[in-house]
Design a protein around this motif. Structure first.
Motif, PDB file in Angstrom:
ATOM      1  N   SER A 231      13.277  75.502   7.269  1.00  0.00           N
ATOM      2  CA  SER A 231      14.099  76.510   6.607  1.00  0.00           C
ATOM      3  C   SER A 231      15.391  75.865   6.131  1.00  0.00           C
ATOM      4  CB  SER A 231      14.412  77.657   7.582  1.00  0.00           C
ATOM      5  OG  SER A 231      15.256  78.617   6.999  1.00  0.00           O
ATOM      6  N   ASN A 232      15.975  76.416   5.055  1.00  0.00           N
ATOM      7  CA  ASN A 232      17.295  76.009   4.575  1.00  0.00           C
ATOM      8  C   ASN A 232      18.228  77.212   4.671  1.00  0.00           C
ATOM      9  OD1 ASN A 232      16.889  73.183   3.352  1.00  0.00           O
ATOM     10  ND2 ASN A 232      15.245  74.352   2.391  1.00  0.00           N
ATOM     11  N   THR A 233      19.313  77.046   5.417  1.00  0.00           N
ATOM     12  CA  THR A 233      20.180  78.193   5.681  1.00  0.00           C
ATOM     13  C   THR A 233      21.651  77.836   5.528  1.00  0.00           C
ATOM     14  OG1 THR A 233      20.472  77.758   8.053  1.00  0.00           O
ATOM     15  CG2 THR A 233      18.530  79.022   7.407  1.00  0.00           C
ATOM     16  N   VAL A 234      22.457  78.885   5.435  1.00  0.00           N
ATOM     17  CA  VAL A 234      23.905  78.794   5.612  1.00  0.00           C
ATOM     18  C   VAL A 234      24.242  79.606   6.857  1.00  0.00           C
ATOM     19  CG1 VAL A 234      26.141  79.523   4.683  1.00  0.00           C
ATOM     20  CG2 VAL A 234      24.475  78.389   3.201  1.00  0.00           C
ATOM     21  N   ILE A 235      25.100  79.050   7.724  1.00  0.00           N
ATOM     22  CA  ILE A 235      25.468  79.716   8.970  1.00  0.00           C
ATOM     23  C   ILE A 235      26.849  80.332   8.826  1.00  0.00           C
ATOM     24  CG2 ILE A 235      25.777  79.462  11.450  1.00  0.00           C
ATOM     25  CD1 ILE A 235      22.975  78.785  10.595  1.00  0.00           C
ATOM     26  N   ASN A 236      26.943  81.638   9.012  1.00  0.00           N
ATOM     27  CA  ASN A 236      28.234  82.327   9.071  1.00  0.00           C
ATOM     28  C   ASN A 236      28.471  82.746  10.511  1.00  0.00           C
ATOM     29  OD1 ASN A 236      30.528  83.852   8.829  1.00  0.00           O
ATOM     30  ND2 ASN A 236      29.735  85.280   7.313  1.00  0.00           N
ATOM     31  N   ALA A 237      29.025  81.814  11.303  1.00  0.00           N
ATOM     32  CA  ALA A 237      29.258  82.083  12.722  1.00  0.00           C
ATOM     33  C   ALA A 237      30.355  83.119  12.926  1.00  0.00           C
ATOM     34  CB  ALA A 237      29.607  80.787  13.446  1.00  0.00           C
ATOM     35  N   THR A 238      31.291  83.230  11.978  1.00  0.00           N
ATOM     36  CA  THR A 238      32.386  84.198  12.107  1.00  0.00           C
ATOM     37  C   THR A 238      31.852  85.612  12.210  1.00  0.00           C
ATOM     38  OG1 THR A 238      33.859  82.765  10.838  1.00  0.00           O
ATOM     39  CG2 THR A 238      34.486  85.084  11.040  1.00  0.00           C
ATOM     40  N   ASP A 239      30.899  85.950  11.346  1.00  0.00           N
ATOM     41  CA  ASP A 239      30.342  87.296  11.347  1.00  0.00           C
ATOM     42  C   ASP A 239      29.002  87.389  12.066  1.00  0.00           C
ATOM     43  OD1 ASP A 239      32.489  88.356   9.970  1.00  0.00           O
ATOM     44  OD2 ASP A 239      31.613  87.941   8.011  1.00  0.00           O
ATOM     45  N   GLY A 240      28.431  86.242  12.457  1.00  0.00           N
ATOM     46  CA  GLY A 240      27.254  86.277  13.303  1.00  0.00           C
ATOM     47  C   GLY A 240      25.923  86.413  12.602  1.00  0.00           C
ATOM     48  N   TYR A 241      25.704  85.657  11.532  1.00  0.00           N
ATOM     49  CA  TYR A 241      24.385  85.673  10.904  1.00  0.00           C
ATOM     50  C   TYR A 241      24.142  84.357  10.182  1.00  0.00           C
ATOM     51  CZ  TYR A 241      26.932  86.768   6.544  1.00  0.00           C
ATOM     52  OH  TYR A 241      27.796  86.728   5.476  1.00  0.00           O
ATOM     53  N   ARG A 242      22.869  84.122   9.879  1.00  0.00           N
ATOM     54  CA  ARG A 242      22.510  83.014   8.991  1.00  0.00           C
ATOM     55  C   ARG A 242      21.841  83.606   7.765  1.00  0.00           C
ATOM     56  NH1 ARG A 242      18.176  82.306  12.905  1.00  0.00           N
ATOM     57  NH2 ARG A 242      16.131  82.420  11.879  1.00  0.00           N
ATOM     58  N   PHE A 243      21.922  82.860   6.657  1.00  0.00           N
ATOM     59  CA  PHE A 243      21.364  83.335   5.395  1.00  0.00           C
ATOM     60  C   PHE A 243      20.411  82.278   4.872  1.00  0.00           C
ATOM     61  CE2 PHE A 243      21.200  84.215   0.848  1.00  0.00           C
ATOM     62  CZ  PHE A 243      21.100  85.604   0.830  1.00  0.00           C
ATOM     63  N   GLU A 244      19.156  82.653   4.683  1.00  0.00           N
ATOM     64  CA  GLU A 244      18.152  81.726   4.182  1.00  0.00           C
ATOM     65  C   GLU A 244      18.284  81.574   2.666  1.00  0.00           C
ATOM     66  OE1 GLU A 244      14.317  82.900   5.571  1.00  0.00           O
ATOM     67  OE2 GLU A 244      14.715  82.126   7.587  1.00  0.00           O
ATOM     68  N   MET A 245      18.376  80.327   2.213  1.00  0.00           N
ATOM     69  CA  MET A 245      18.685  80.043   0.814  1.00  0.00           C
ATOM     70  C   MET A 245      17.467  80.182  -0.092  1.00  0.00           C
ATOM     71  SD  MET A 245      21.941  79.034   0.575  1.00  0.00           S
ATOM     72  CE  MET A 245      22.144  77.772  -0.698  1.00  0.00           C
ATOM     73  N   PRO A 246      17.608  80.848  -1.232  1.00  0.00           N
ATOM     74  CA  PRO A 246      16.551  80.804  -2.260  1.00  0.00           C
ATOM     75  C   PRO A 246      16.431  79.378  -2.800  1.00  0.00           C
ATOM     76  CG  PRO A 246      18.134  82.581  -2.687  1.00  0.00           C
ATOM     77  CD  PRO A 246      18.727  81.725  -1.628  1.00  0.00           C
ATOM     78  N   ASP A 247      15.247  79.006  -3.240  1.00  0.00           N
ATOM     79  CA  ASP A 247      15.027  77.650  -3.759  1.00  0.00           C
ATOM     80  C   ASP A 247      15.954  77.336  -4.930  1.00  0.00           C
ATOM     81  OD1 ASP A 247      13.086  77.216  -1.879  1.00  0.00           O
ATOM     82  OD2 ASP A 247      11.403  77.645  -3.223  1.00  0.00           O
ATOM     83  N   ALA A 248      16.240  78.330  -5.762  1.00  0.00           N
ATOM     84  CA  ALA A 248      17.077  78.096  -6.941  1.00  0.00           C
ATOM     85  C   ALA A 248      18.514  77.765  -6.574  1.00  0.00           C
ATOM     86  CB  ALA A 248      17.049  79.324  -7.854  1.00  0.00           C
ATOM     87  N   TRP A 249      18.901  78.043  -5.324  1.00  0.00           N
ATOM     88  CA  TRP A 249      20.274  77.757  -4.885  1.00  0.00           C
ATOM     89  C   TRP A 249      20.411  76.402  -4.192  1.00  0.00           C
ATOM     90  CZ3 TRP A 249      22.449  82.919  -2.398  1.00  0.00           C
ATOM     91  CH2 TRP A 249      22.459  83.924  -3.384  1.00  0.00           C
ATOM     92  N   LEU A 250      19.331  75.645  -4.102  1.00  0.00           N
ATOM     93  CA  LEU A 250      19.344  74.395  -3.329  1.00  0.00           C
ATOM     94  C   LEU A 250      19.687  73.172  -4.165  1.00  0.00           C
ATOM     95  CD1 LEU A 250      16.129  74.958  -1.164  1.00  0.00           C
ATOM     96  CD2 LEU A 250      18.517  75.236  -0.438  1.00  0.00           C
ATOM     97  N   THR A 251      19.870  73.347  -5.456  1.00  0.00           N
ATOM     98  CA  THR A 251      20.029  72.186  -6.343  1.00  0.00           C
ATOM     99  C   THR A 251      21.451  72.050  -6.877  1.00  0.00           C
ATOM    100  OG1 THR A 251      19.270  73.556  -8.196  1.00  0.00           O
ATOM    101  CG2 THR A 251      17.613  72.237  -7.040  1.00  0.00           C
ATOM    102  N   GLY A 252      22.432  72.482  -6.110  1.00  0.00           N
ATOM    103  CA  GLY A 252      23.825  72.337  -6.533  1.00  0.00           C
ATOM    104  C   GLY A 252      24.283  73.390  -7.499  1.00  0.00           C
ATOM    105  N   THR A 253      23.574  74.529  -7.549  1.00  0.00           N
ATOM    106  CA  THR A 253      23.917  75.566  -8.521  1.00  0.00           C
ATOM    107  C   THR A 253      24.891  76.599  -7.975  1.00  0.00           C
ATOM    108  OG1 THR A 253      21.944  76.780  -7.812  1.00  0.00           O
ATOM    109  CG2 THR A 253      21.735  75.355  -9.755  1.00  0.00           C
ATOM    110  N   VAL A 254      25.056  76.668  -6.636  1.00  0.00           N
ATOM    111  CA  VAL A 254      25.939  77.673  -6.037  1.00  0.00           C
ATOM    112  C   VAL A 254      26.760  77.035  -4.931  1.00  0.00           C
ATOM    113  CG1 VAL A 254      24.264  79.517  -6.505  1.00  0.00           C
ATOM    114  CG2 VAL A 254      24.325  78.435  -4.240  1.00  0.00           C
ATOM    115  N   THR A 255      27.773  77.780  -4.492  1.00  0.00           N
ATOM    116  CA  THR A 255      28.526  77.395  -3.310  1.00  0.00           C
ATOM    117  C   THR A 255      28.947  78.658  -2.581  1.00  0.00           C
ATOM    118  OG1 THR A 255      30.219  75.858  -2.506  1.00  0.00           O
ATOM    119  CG2 THR A 255      30.872  77.364  -4.270  1.00  0.00           C
ATOM    120  N   PHE A 256      29.199  78.521  -1.272  1.00  0.00           N
ATOM    121  CA  PHE A 256      29.583  79.654  -0.422  1.00  0.00           C
ATOM    122  C   PHE A 256      31.024  79.467   0.041  1.00  0.00           C
ATOM    123  CE2 PHE A 256      25.538  81.754   1.250  1.00  0.00           C
ATOM    124  CZ  PHE A 256      24.722  81.249   0.252  1.00  0.00           C
ATOM    125  N   LEU A 257      31.816  80.538   0.011  1.00  0.00           N
ATOM    126  CA  LEU A 257      33.178  80.519   0.542  1.00  0.00           C
ATOM    127  C   LEU A 257      33.438  81.815   1.308  1.00  0.00           C
ATOM    128  CD1 LEU A 257      35.207  79.041  -2.470  1.00  0.00           C
ATOM    129  CD2 LEU A 257      34.663  77.902  -0.307  1.00  0.00           C
TER     130      LEU A 257
END
Length: 463
Positions: free
Chosen positions: A353-379
């Protein structure tokens, strides 16, 4: 950890407070703190346990002060143990002694009475962890204790072997970073596994050429009245401490277990190492223990190995930072975590799996394939408690924040119900008092996803 004299002072103050509260209750005052004294005492023993407590009290003297292990599976000061054989009811107990150290009692119940069959005095004021295992293959558990010291901030690892009313003590003669009692070679018997961490060798005026030996992964057995190193292999020479040790089944093609070690290097980066036994070679194997570890990541990310897909096998995290504008600092949510399953023997990994971890709010988010190629960022915006996914634009090949594609916020149920307007947020997960809500600010963007997809991809860390 409070020192002995300070603990005594606190207990005295609490007893005085209890007297005041009792007086207030007699005057008709409504108070809810009458159990404050119980916080400093173990639960009242009854029956068989009461007899054991009485025996310990007679030996240790009054008051009987228990010492509780600080971590691990056994957190009680009195622990049932098969140290005398499976058919014999035995217990060990940790109590303060008059010198400020700890007394370890070995006790046996003969069907009618408890008796003390062994007693060990240790100068350490705290017990870090307790484990059990048959290290000498005699069908009796040895007791493994990590003793801590408030004064020296160091620990001593001891193994206790009981026979015929005698307790033999074996102390590890090497510094260690982590340990576990497990059957790593899959022979049906326990071993003591020890992971060393890097400790610089002190150089003196007569020892200018001191050599710093690499830390080792070690398997110990108890043989011929000594702790014997059964197998050894080198670990990462830059890891100075461990954040997590986990014993996990090996993935497919090979039976047995392996140790997963999350450690922090001296430069404050984190790596994951693996340790397992190759039975065909009768050797301890430590892949991912050289300086080019693919799991290297910032320790500030707080990412540890875990069983991400629920199959009982821990996956290792491979982390990469998403693109960010040059004036934007990376945050914990700015990393994609690729969870990899490792296959011993093949030395290959498979992405689970490819995920982003948001430990502050307590969840992980599984990334869509289209977001894995440098097209997005999380803040993450601390002021509003909002995680935002941005499209990444690249004018002149320089990354810049583009349109916002997704907002996710955490609410309590009371907060959500009190909102006059939800600002286009919709609930994507709710459980008990927790609500996660999301908004899609740019639904027409080709990288945008639907609320239904957000619901499928958002996974609370408590699940």
């Amino acid at each position: 950890m409070l020192n002995h004299s300070l603990q005594k002072s606190i207990r005295t103050a609490l007893r005085a407070m209890l007297c005041v509260l009792l007086c207030l209750s007699l005057c008709g005052c409504s108070m809810t703190l009458f159990d404050v004294e119980k916080l400093m005492q173990p639960p009242q023993a009854t029956g068989n346990k009461e007899a054991l407590h009485k025996l310990l009290l007679e030996d240790a003297g009054s008051p009987l002060e228990f010492v509780y292990p600080r971590s691990g599976d056994y957190r009680s000061a009195v622990i049932t143990s098969a140290f005398a054989g499976g058919a014999v009811t035995g217990s060990i107990a940790f109590c303060e002694n008059k010198t400020g150290g700890t007394t370890l009692y070995f006790t046996i119940f003969d069907g009618q009475n408890w008796q003390i069959v062994g007693k060990v005095e240790n100068p350490s004021s705290q017990v870090d962890r307790v484990c059990f295992g048959d290290l000498d293959h005699d069908n009796q558990d040895e007791v493994v204790v990590s003793w801590g010291s408030v004064q020296s901030l160091s620990s001593i690892l001891s193994v206790y072997d009981y026979h015929d009313n005698t307790v033999d003590e074996y102390n590890l003669d090497r510094p260690y970073g982590e340990f576990a009692v497990t059957d790593l070679d899959d022979d049906g018997q326990s071993e003591l596994f020890v992971a060393e961490a890097y400790t610089p060798t002190a150089k003196t005026e007569t020892n200018f050429a001191a050599v710093e030996s690499p830390p080792l992964a070690l398997l110990y057995r108890l043989r011929n009245q000594q702790l014997e190193i059964y197998m050894a292999a080198e670990l990462d020479s830059e890891v100075v401490r461990y954040s997590q040790l986990t014993v996990t089944p090996i993935a497919q093609y090979q039976s047995g277990t392996m140790v997963v070690l999350d450690g922090v290097r001296g430069d404050n980066t984190m790596v994951t190492q693996l340790v397992y036994v190759n039975n065909a070679k009768n050797a301890l194997i430590t892949p991912l223990s050289d300086t080019t570890n693919l799991t290297e990541r910032p320790s500030s990310s707080g990412i540890l190995a875990q069983d991400i897909d629920g199959d009982g096998v821990f996956e290792i995290p491979v982390v990469r930072q998403m693109p960010l504008p040059s004036d934007t600092q990376p945050q914990a949510v700015s990393y994609i975590v690729s969870w990899q399953k490792f296959f011993p023997g093949q030395n290959t990994t498979q992405t689970v799996s490819n995920t982003v971890i948001n430990a502050t709010d307590g969840y992980r988010f599984e990334m869509p394939d289209a977001w894995l190629t440098g097209t997005v960022t999380f803040l993450y915006d601390d002021s509003t408690g909002t995680l935002t996914v941005y499209r990444v634009e690249r004018p002149e090949n320089m990354p810049m924040l583009g349109a916002a594609l997704l907002h996710i916020r955490r609410y309590t149920r009371e907060e959500w119900n009190s909102l006059a307007e939800t600002e286009n947020y919709s609930i994507v997960y709710e459980s008990g008092n927790t609500i996660f809500a999301a908004a899609i600010p740019s639904p027409e963007d080709e990288l945008s996803i639907t609320l239904e997809e957000v619901t499928d991809r958002l996974i609370p860390l408590t699940e």
